[in-house]
Structures are given as C-alpha cells and as structure tokens.
Design an enzyme around this catalytic site. Sequence first.
Site, PDB file in Angstrom:
ATOM      1  N   SER A 173     -39.312  93.499  66.681  1.00 24.48           N
ATOM      2  CA  SER A 173     -39.382  92.646  67.914  1.00 24.48           C
ATOM      3  C   SER A 173     -41.104  92.264  67.997  1.00 24.48           C
ATOM      4  O   SER A 173     -41.514  91.744  67.165  1.00 24.48           O
ATOM      5  CB  SER A 173     -39.086  93.485  69.111  1.00 24.48           C
ATOM      6  N   ASP A 272     -28.676  88.165  69.106  1.00 24.37           N
ATOM      7  CA  ASP A 272     -30.026  88.269  69.597  1.00 24.37           C
ATOM      8  C   ASP A 272     -30.371  86.880  70.073  1.00 24.37           C
ATOM      9  O   ASP A 272     -30.571  86.076  69.344  1.00 24.37           O
ATOM     10  CB  ASP A 272     -30.867  89.003  68.419  1.00 24.37           C
TER      11      ASP A 272
END
Length: 329
Positions: A173, A272
């Site tokens: 991330s 995602d």
Amino acid sequence: MASTNPKEIVAELPTYIRVFSDGTVERPRETPFVPPSIDDPLTGVSSKDIVISQSPPVSARIYLPKLAPTSDQDHPQKLPILVYFHGGGFFFESAFSELYHRYFNIFVSQTNVIAVSVEYRLAPEHPLPACYHDCWDALKWVASHSNQNNATNEDPWLISHGNFQRVFIGGDSAGGNIVHNIAMRAGTEPLPCDVKILGAIFSHPYFCSSEPIGSEAVTGHKQRLFCLVWDFVYPSAPGGIDNPMVNPFAPGAPSLDGLGCSKIIVCVASEDKIRDRGVWYLEGVRKSGWQGKLELFEEQGEDHVYHIFHPDSEKAMKMIKCLRLFLHE
C-alpha cells in the site's frame, strides 16, 4: 474565571484518523504494539528492535529465520535481505504492530530471508516527505553492513547472515509507494559500499492522479479516500495529487527507466479499489524502456492487503510462495 476550550477535531479521515485542536492524534484502526521475540513458538523466527538513527528517530524490527545447523562456523549461512516499508496510508500502523509482527513471523519462516521492517515517522506529525528520507536512511544503514567497518549501530545478524548481493526492498500500500520512491532515488544516488538493490516488491501499491484510470469513477474522483489521503499526509506537495511521488506519470516526472533495481514484481488483488493503479504502474515501467525483469502477480477474489490481514490463509501462502521464488531466483 478561566475559560476552557473544548477539544475540537481540526482534521480527520473518518474512522482512520482524527487530529484535535490541542495537537493530539487518534488512530482508531491501529493495531496494538507487541514486543519482538526470540524463537517464536509457531515459526521459530527470531526478531529484535534496533535504533538506526536518533535524529531523526528511525528504527526497525529485524527478523531472522530459524537457521539450519552447520558445523562450519567460519562460513555461516547467507540469506537475502528484504528492507520493508509497512503500509497504513503514511499515517498509521507500525513495524512494531501486532499486524506486521505476525505477518513477518510467517513470511520470514516461509521465505528464508532476513527482513528489516522499518519504523519511519508518520504524518500528520511528520508530513511527507519525511518518511521517504527515513526509509532511505534505513536502506543506507543496511547497506553499510556490507563492509562491517563501515556500519554504525552495527547488527550482528546482518553481518553474519546477510547476502549483500541479494538486497531487496518491498512494501504494501503506502509502503509500495515508498518502494517506488526509494528505487528511483537508488537510480541516481549510490548506496554505501556500492551495494545495489537487486529487486523491488510492490504489494498493492498506492498511487494516484487527478485523472481517474481504469475502473475508477469519474464523478467525485478527487473526493475518494485515496486522493484525500495524499492531501492529508503531504499538504504542501508541489502539484498536489499530481506530484511525481504519487503520480509517476505526471508532467515533468522523471522517467521510470531510471529505477535503480534489476527486477520488479507488482502484486495486485482483483477486488482492491487501487488494483488498476498497480497494473498502470507496471505498464508504465514496461513502456519506459527500463531494462530489468518485470512480473505481475494477481489474486482473484481478494481485497486490499489481504495477505497482511490473513497471512496464514491459503491465498496469502500462495503469494508468499511466489515472493519466495522472486527473492531466491
């Protein structure tokens, strides 16, 4: 009679972080810190914490897998080194958190590498680009062990068991974004002892831009969490959400052919919300003329950083197995 000023919220990303008028910060989603451990009972992995720098404060948790017995004390087992940057939007989570500690005990036991999980300074107390400088300093500290007379606060695990021909960087991330910025810096700035980054792992990397891409909705794009995060952690960023540190394809951004590593793997998950950004980045690297080896790993039916939240799940183990090959090939 003195007046009392109520404590007011002056900035927030709802459910993630609140900043109050008295300067205090709450991070509701952050998992508790846990201590390191020698010979973890489930995995046999040992870990310890080390201070890399006092000013600025940079530290790390280092993980060493259970080593195979050897009778040759003069030639200890040498392992790849992974310098890792945790996720959390640049503003929460920690190398010392329960979440990442559990992940690395499992990851290191399965991949047989030394992992150096970096504790960098968080926004908003320390707005970007502070974290990039901290992570570069941590990587330099690791590289300095290639010549043990060169290291300060030297660590015996790195000296005895680190293979400095196989140094990797990785992150998930926001940490994946840090990987990009560290790899770009490594393309122009040498590391101590002429250590080179062999490979870079981008797990569900965070990138953004003012223009939506792929499946991203056009309406309200700049109000999406991933855009708001950047403004929160780097309010003074030149170009805002099109700063090259978060939009590698912004006008004036340096070419990705300058990435300072020899191979890259980008890992994404089908559910995602920033899945398309990972693919966008990979395709951009491919088109840039960068000369290294490029690989994509995609998991179906999983969401953002599923492997961190559920490291012993079947799909997380599949990803770890893929990364083991990447780290040892």
